[in-house]
Design a protein around this motif. Structure first.
Motif, short mmCIF file in Angstrom:
data_model
loop_
_atom_site.label_atom_id
_atom_site.label_comp_id
_atom_site.label_asym_id
_atom_site.label_seq_id
_atom_site.Cartn_x
_atom_site.Cartn_y
_atom_site.Cartn_z
N SER A 103 0.87 -1.17 0.00
CA SER A 103 0.00 0.00 0.00
C SER A 103 0.90 1.22 0.00
N ILE A 104 0.34 2.36 -0.30
CA ILE A 104 1.11 3.61 -0.22
C ILE A 104 1.66 3.79 1.20
N TYR A 105 0.98 3.19 2.20
CA TYR A 105 1.44 3.27 3.57
C TYR A 105 2.74 2.50 3.79
N GLY A 106 3.10 1.65 2.85
CA GLY A 106 4.37 0.95 2.94
C GLY A 106 5.55 1.86 2.68
N LEU A 107 5.28 3.05 2.14
CA LEU A 107 6.33 4.01 1.82
C LEU A 107 6.28 5.24 2.72
N ALA A 108 5.33 5.26 3.63
CA ALA A 108 5.14 6.42 4.51
C ALA A 108 5.48 6.07 5.95
N THR B 113 2.00 4.74 11.53
CA THR B 113 1.50 5.04 12.87
C THR B 113 0.40 4.07 13.28
N SER B 114 0.21 3.03 12.48
CA SER B 114 -0.84 2.06 12.79
C SER B 114 -0.33 0.66 12.46
N ALA B 115 -1.02 -0.33 12.98
CA ALA B 115 -0.66 -1.71 12.66
C ALA B 115 -0.74 -1.95 11.16
N TYR B 116 -1.74 -1.36 10.52
CA TYR B 116 -1.88 -1.50 9.07
C TYR B 116 -0.64 -0.98 8.35
N GLY B 117 -0.22 0.23 8.69
CA GLY B 117 0.95 0.83 8.06
C GLY B 117 2.23 0.04 8.32
N ILE B 118 2.37 -0.46 9.53
CA ILE B 118 3.55 -1.24 9.88
C ILE B 118 3.61 -2.52 9.07
N THR B 119 2.47 -3.18 8.88
CA THR B 119 2.48 -4.42 8.09
C THR B 119 2.80 -4.13 6.63
N GLN C 122 4.70 -1.66 5.56
CA GLN C 122 6.15 -1.41 5.52
C GLN C 122 6.91 -2.72 5.56
N GLY C 123 6.38 -3.69 6.30
CA GLY C 123 7.00 -5.01 6.35
C GLY C 123 7.01 -5.69 5.00
N VAL C 124 5.92 -5.56 4.25
CA VAL C 124 5.85 -6.14 2.90
C VAL C 124 6.92 -5.52 2.01
N VAL C 125 7.07 -4.20 2.07
CA VAL C 125 8.08 -3.51 1.27
C VAL C 125 9.48 -3.95 1.70
N LEU D 81 4.15 -3.50 -5.09
CA LEU D 81 3.12 -2.65 -5.67
C LEU D 81 2.49 -1.88 -4.52
N CYS D 82 2.53 -0.56 -4.60
CA CYS D 82 2.03 0.27 -3.50
C CYS D 82 0.94 1.21 -4.00
N PRO D 83 -0.27 0.69 -4.20
CA PRO D 83 -1.36 1.54 -4.69
C PRO D 83 -1.76 2.59 -3.66
#
Length: 76
Positions: free
Chosen positions: A15-20, A23-29, A31-34, A56-58
């Motif tokens: 997700s785009i959150y993988g590059l940002a 601050t949430s469990a969603y974003g952390i996961t 980032q883990g994929v990236v 892929l970070c939509p």
């Protein structure tokens, strides 16, 4: 693919959150994929593999899902 010497491409969807800044469990996961994708690509490159790895970070997409009408009676 690598063991056979084949070309190949692995795409992990994050997700785009993988590059940002997460601050949430969603974003952390995400980032883990990236991070896993980058580490795997580095390892394969060091082996001289023809297999490539990317993430892929939509981002956000406009839809009408919030205003769409639906029949609550038909929902499970």
């Amino acid at each position: 693919m690598h063991a056979n010497g084949d070309d190949g491409f692995i795409v992990n969807t994050a997700s785009i959150y993988g590059l940002a800044s997460a601050t949430s469990a969603y974003g952390i996961t995400k980032q883990g994929v990236v991070a896993i994708s980058e580490a795997y690509q580095s390892a394969l490159q060091a082996l001289g593999s023809k297999v490539m790895v990317s993430s892929l970070c939509p981002s956000f997409h406009s839809t009408n899902i919030g205003s769409a009408e639906y029949d609550k009676q038909k929902l499970p």
